[in-house]
Design an enzyme around this catalytic site. Structure first.
Site, PDB file in Angstrom:
ATOM      1  N   ALA A 186       0.833  -1.205   0.000  1.00  0.00           N
ATOM      2  CA  ALA A 186       0.000   0.000   0.000  1.00  0.00           C
ATOM      3  C   ALA A 186       0.868   1.256   0.000  1.00  0.00           C
ATOM      4  O   ALA A 186       1.817   1.346  -0.766  1.00  0.00           O
ATOM      5  CB  ALA A 186      -0.976  -0.040   1.167  1.00  0.00           C
ATOM      6  N   CYS A 187       0.573   2.202   0.876  1.00  0.00           N
ATOM      7  CA  CYS A 187       1.268   3.491   0.840  1.00  0.00           C
ATOM      8  C   CYS A 187       2.743   3.401   1.217  1.00  0.00           C
ATOM      9  O   CYS A 187       3.506   4.336   0.967  1.00  0.00           O
ATOM     10  CB  CYS A 187       0.559   4.499   1.748  1.00  0.00           C
ATOM     11  N   SER A 188       3.160   2.298   1.809  1.00  0.00           N
ATOM     12  CA  SER A 188       4.571   2.114   2.155  1.00  0.00           C
ATOM     13  C   SER A 188       5.337   1.347   1.092  1.00  0.00           C
ATOM     14  O   SER A 188       6.504   1.004   1.290  1.00  0.00           O
ATOM     15  CB  SER A 188       4.694   1.383   3.500  1.00  0.00           C
TER      16      SER A 188
END
Length: 373
Positions: A155-157
């Site tokens: 995801a966002c990481s």
């Protein structure tokens, strides 16, 4: 062992923008139609009416003023409210690979490399458009790279997690030069009909070249001093769209098949996780937070970023210390921290230390500590 450096980055910016005013106008038109269609139930008290959004609400809640998107008309159509993209044949370059290649070309040029110099490609993003073949292998083929490629998703990481894999590949000798691409067409999983999140995301692609310092020829190089990853399970950010939906006979248009989050819980829980994560890594490297020249953070929320850095340095946070790009790009998931690094690093001096940090669904947190050579 040679040091490992980031020797180039690239950014692909989609052709269309949507301002808050444009987005609010289409959203409010959708709300008016929906409320009219359900007027009897609303009057009877069996259904709650939808409420209007506003540009002031969006900017105060997030700091976002606009976003870039691959396609605009479908998103702004109150009868549709999602992008209108064209399906491509199997012998055409996929749209996700296409934007990744555009970003990769710029990163390669910045690093003074060509595709043949790359021997590993990692495509790391929050949403992959297909299960297989891997987008990374398609990108590898398109740029004429050798070696291997694979996709990954945190995801966002995703970008920082991929950077650690790239650094490790260079350190262990399985690759000398790694291309990391983060193509994010977040408009496809955004829920444009939900007031609490209809403004959050934007589309973009970033690319990063990671290589041995003794092979790097670019004028600007950033030595990787260390990376640190952590995950802690949470349902507060979730998307249930997947290949098993058909087998479950579930509704492909159901609300849980697009992005959803418990925003207040995420803010409250992720801020201390992220700040403690960065602090522990800096401590392990014998670096004081106050000695970090710049923090390139995931771009999800202005207040969140300021609070994370304030916890670390114990002072008010300026754009010089933690630059903001989400006002122009919105939340671009994994690409946000890389955009911040790409756009806001050239003014730093040799020896300056900076931190790329991302955080998001999972929960996941990844940080990479860099020093300008």
């Amino acid at each position: 062992m040679s040091a490992v450096v980031i020797s180039g980055t690239g950014l692909y910016q989609p052709p269309h923008t949507i301002t808050n005013d444009e987005l609010v106008a289409s959203f409010n038109a959708y709300v008016d139609v929906w409320n009219a269609e359900h007027a009897a139930e609303i009057e009877a008290g069996t259904r709650q009416p939808l409420t209007h959004s506003s540009s002031e609400f969006i900017e105060k809640a997030s700091g976002i003023k606009q976003r870039y998107v691959m396609e605009k008309s479908g998103i702004l159509d109150p009868q549709r409210m999602y992008p209108r993209l064209q399906e491509r044949s199997d012998d055409q370059l996929s749209i996700l690979a296409e934007i990744a290649v555009e970003a990769a070309k710029k990163a390669l040029a910045a690093a003074g490399k060509t595709g043949v110099d790359v021997d590993a490609v990692i495509c790391s993003c929050s949403n992959l458009q297909r299960a297989y073949p891997a987008i990374a292998i398609e990108v590898q083929n398109a740029i004429g790279a050798k070696g291997y490629g694979f996709d990954m998703n945190v995801a966002c990481s995703a970008a920082t997690f991929a950077l650690e894999q790239a650094v490790n590949a260079v350190k262990n000798g399985s690759a000398k030069c790694v291309l990391v691409v983060n193509p994010e067409i977040t408009s496809g999983h955004q829920e444009w009909k939900d007031r609490d999140c209809h403004f959050i995301f934007g589309d973009v692609a970033t690319a990063t070249i990671v290589e041995r310092a003794d092979t790097a020829t670019s004028a600007e190089q950033w030595e990787v001093l260390g990376s640190q990853l952590a995950t802690q399970f949470s349902n507060n950010i979730r998307n249930n769209f997947g290949y098993l939906n058909r087998s479950e006979d579930s509704d492909p248009q159901a609300r849980d098949k697009t992005f959803r989050q418990e925003g207040r819980k995420v803010f409250k829980e992720v801020v201390p996780i992220a700040s403690a994560h960065i602090e522990s890594q800096l401590e392990a490297l014998s670096i004081q937070p106050a000695d970090v020249r710049r923090f390139w953070l995931h771009q999800a929320n202005l207040s969140m970023n300021q609070l994370i850095v304030k916890k670390l340095i114990g002072a008010e946070v300026t754009p010089d210390v933690a630059p903001l790009i989400l006002d122009e790009y919105a939340n671009t998931s994994s690409a946000g921290s890389i955009i911040a690094f790409h756009l806001h690093r050239t003014d730093l001096a040799s020896g300056d230390v900076g931190v790329i940090c991302s955080f998001g669904a999972g929960y996941s947190v990844g940080s990479v500590v860099l020093r300008k050579r």
